[in-house]
Design a protein around this motif. Structure first.
Motif, short mmCIF file in Angstrom:
data_model
loop_
_atom_site.label_atom_id
_atom_site.label_comp_id
_atom_site.label_asym_id
_atom_site.label_seq_id
_atom_site.Cartn_x
_atom_site.Cartn_y
_atom_site.Cartn_z
N GLY A 1 30.33 7.75 21.38
CA GLY A 1 30.30 7.65 22.82
C GLY A 1 28.90 7.31 23.27
N ALA A 2 28.76 6.42 24.25
CA ALA A 2 27.45 5.96 24.70
C ALA A 2 26.63 7.11 25.26
CB ALA A 2 27.63 4.88 25.77
N CYS A 3 25.32 6.88 25.39
CA CYS A 3 24.38 7.91 25.84
C CYS A 3 24.79 8.46 27.21
CB CYS A 3 22.98 7.33 25.93
SG CYS A 3 22.32 6.72 24.38
N ASP A 4 24.70 9.79 27.34
CA ASP A 4 24.95 10.41 28.63
C ASP A 4 23.65 10.53 29.41
OD1 ASP A 4 23.54 12.53 27.55
OD2 ASP A 4 25.27 13.86 27.36
N GLY A 5 23.64 11.31 30.48
CA GLY A 5 22.48 11.42 31.34
C GLY A 5 21.29 12.10 30.71
N GLN A 6 21.46 12.70 29.54
CA GLN A 6 20.34 13.31 28.80
C GLN A 6 20.00 12.51 27.54
OE1 GLN A 6 22.97 15.51 30.05
NE2 GLN A 6 21.57 15.57 31.79
N GLY A 7 20.57 11.32 27.40
CA GLY A 7 20.29 10.49 26.24
C GLY A 7 21.08 10.87 25.00
N ARG A 8 22.09 11.71 25.15
CA ARG A 8 22.84 12.20 23.99
C ARG A 8 24.07 11.33 23.75
NH1 ARG A 8 23.22 18.27 26.26
NH2 ARG A 8 24.18 16.97 27.87
N ILE A 9 24.35 11.10 22.48
CA ILE A 9 25.58 10.42 22.08
C ILE A 9 26.56 11.46 21.54
CG2 ILE A 9 24.44 8.23 21.56
CD1 ILE A 9 24.51 9.04 18.59
N CYS A 10 27.78 11.04 21.31
CA CYS A 10 28.76 11.93 20.70
C CYS A 10 29.60 11.11 19.74
CB CYS A 10 29.65 12.60 21.75
SG CYS A 10 30.74 11.46 22.62
N LEU A 11 30.24 11.77 18.81
CA LEU A 11 31.11 11.08 17.87
C LEU A 11 32.47 10.91 18.53
CD1 LEU A 11 30.56 10.12 14.96
CD2 LEU A 11 31.89 12.08 14.17
N SER A 12 32.98 9.69 18.54
CA SER A 12 34.28 9.44 19.16
C SER A 12 35.38 10.09 18.34
CB SER A 12 34.53 7.94 19.25
OG SER A 12 35.86 7.67 19.68
N SER A 13 36.42 10.52 19.01
CA SER A 13 37.55 11.13 18.31
C SER A 13 38.21 10.16 17.36
CB SER A 13 38.58 11.64 19.32
OG SER A 13 39.02 10.58 20.16
N ASP A 14 38.06 8.85 17.62
CA ASP A 14 38.66 7.84 16.75
C ASP A 14 38.03 7.85 15.37
OD1 ASP A 14 40.25 7.12 18.79
OD2 ASP A 14 39.59 5.03 18.91
N THR A 15 36.76 8.24 15.28
CA THR A 15 36.08 8.21 13.99
C THR A 15 36.75 9.13 12.98
OG1 THR A 15 33.97 7.71 15.05
CG2 THR A 15 33.88 8.62 12.83
N ALA A 16 37.16 10.30 13.44
CA ALA A 16 37.79 11.26 12.53
C ALA A 16 39.13 10.75 12.03
CB ALA A 16 37.95 12.60 13.24
N ASP A 17 39.76 9.84 12.80
CA ASP A 17 41.09 9.35 12.43
C ASP A 17 41.05 8.08 11.60
OD1 ASP A 17 42.14 11.43 13.91
OD2 ASP A 17 42.27 10.22 15.75
N ARG A 18 39.86 7.51 11.42
CA ARG A 18 39.77 6.25 10.70
C ARG A 18 39.95 6.47 9.21
NH1 ARG A 18 34.25 3.77 12.19
NH2 ARG A 18 35.08 1.80 11.46
N SER A 19 40.53 5.48 8.56
CA SER A 19 40.74 5.56 7.12
C SER A 19 39.46 5.13 6.40
CB SER A 19 41.89 4.63 6.70
OG SER A 19 41.51 3.28 6.88
N ASP A 20 39.45 5.25 5.06
CA ASP A 20 38.29 4.85 4.27
C ASP A 20 38.05 3.36 4.36
OD1 ASP A 20 37.84 7.40 3.50
OD2 ASP A 20 38.94 7.23 1.61
N GLY B 1 21.91 15.33 17.16
CA GLY B 1 22.81 16.40 17.57
C GLY B 1 24.25 16.12 17.20
N VAL B 2 24.46 15.13 16.35
CA VAL B 2 25.80 14.79 15.84
C VAL B 2 25.73 14.99 14.32
CG1 VAL B 2 27.55 13.00 15.60
CG2 VAL B 2 26.17 13.12 17.69
N GLY B 3 26.44 16.01 13.84
CA GLY B 3 26.31 16.41 12.44
C GLY B 3 26.54 15.30 11.45
N GLU B 4 27.57 14.48 11.68
CA GLU B 4 27.91 13.42 10.74
C GLU B 4 26.79 12.38 10.62
OE1 GLU B 4 29.77 14.68 12.98
OE2 GLU B 4 31.79 15.09 12.24
N ILE B 5 26.10 12.12 11.72
CA ILE B 5 25.02 11.14 11.71
C ILE B 5 23.74 11.76 11.16
CG2 ILE B 5 23.57 9.63 13.12
CD1 ILE B 5 25.92 9.29 15.01
N ASP B 6 23.40 12.94 11.64
CA ASP B 6 22.17 13.60 11.17
C ASP B 6 22.21 13.87 9.67
OD1 ASP B 6 21.09 13.57 13.71
OD2 ASP B 6 21.82 15.57 14.22
#
Length: 253
Positions: A225-244, A36-41
């Motif tokens: 972000g670590a798994c929530d109560g439904q087992g879902r992760i999320c992409l941290s906002s820091d990822t979008a700001d990281r350089s190559d 459910g995370v586009g960048e990973i899927d």
């Protein structure tokens, strides 16, 4: 430019299907569990973790903290499946309230307590062949290529999701994770500082998820972000700001 990119993606998808077909694991006949995370899927052929396949996860180090994060990552994946989950282990040190917080509740899990790793492998294979389960999990220090092929074939036959946690007791055992196996994906999970908050307090736990290997695809690194109560992760906002230099994708075999 858009037409060229679309053509390139179509060619890559065709090549992936041909490779999978040669390996006996055609994508068209598989179902997948997306994060459910586009960048990973987008890094995973089929758009998620393949059912009927073996997947490996290890902690980024040999310490208990990264090992616990790897177990929670696995628990979150299992939580998002349907049906019972069989968990094979030799070390009876799982903190189940933490797994429940990651969405994997006690009434769904059947624990198989084994006295040695050979028994774990045998129980894992038997559960994979049984079918009708949401997922089968095994905690292992070593996973020889021959054993991993048997497990992969068992998962393919039943269509069950096979999940392996590589638990290293000593640093000398950590190198075994680098040895080739038949797993479709291989992940490494490391603990990072928690999500910053605008006020004093502890934010959502964060991990560095490294996709070390993916069959017919490319690996990558993600701050999540670590798994929530439904087992879902999320992409941290820091990822979008990281350089190559701090976030990269890399080709894997």
């Amino acid at each position: 430019m858009t037409t060229a990119v679309a053509t390139s993606n179509a060619v890559l998808d065709e090549l992936r299907e041909k490779i999978a077909s040669l390996e006996g694991t055609g994508l068209r006949h598989r179902s997948f569990l997306p994060f459910g995370v586009g960048e990973i899927d987008a890094q995973l052929p089929g758009g998620g973790l393949a059912y009927g396949a073996l997947h490996e996860v290890a902690g980024g180090g040999n310490g208990a903290i990264d090992g616990a994060a790897a177990a929670l990552f696995i628990g979150g994946i299992a939580a998002r499946t349907s049906g019972k989950v069989v968990w094979c282990l030799t070390r009876f040190d799982l903190f189940f309230p933490a797994l429940a917080q990651a969405g994997l509740h006690p009434d769904r899990v059947i624990f198989v307590e084994c006295d040695k790793e050979e028994t774990v492998l045998a129980s894992f294979e038997e559960a994979l062949r049984y079918g009708g389960l949401g997922a089968v999990v095994a905690e292992l220090v070593r996973l020889p290529m021959t054993a991993s092929r048997r497990l992969q074939l068992a998962a393919e036959k039943s269509g069950t999701l096979g999940l392996v946690i590589r638990r290293c007791r000593r640093q000398t055992q950590a190198s075994d994770f680098g040895m080739p196996t038949a797993a479709a994906t291989r992940w490494r999970i490391s603990v990072l500082p928690s999500e910053p908050l605008p006020v004093p307090g502890v934010g959502r736990a964060r991990w560095l998820a490294e996709l070390m290997r993916v069959r017919a695809g490319e690996g990558g690194e993600f701050i999540i972000g670590a798994c929530d109560g439904q087992g879902r992760i999320c992409l941290s906002s820091d990822t979008a700001d990281r350089s190559d230099q701090t976030r990269r994708s890399f080709a894997v075999s």
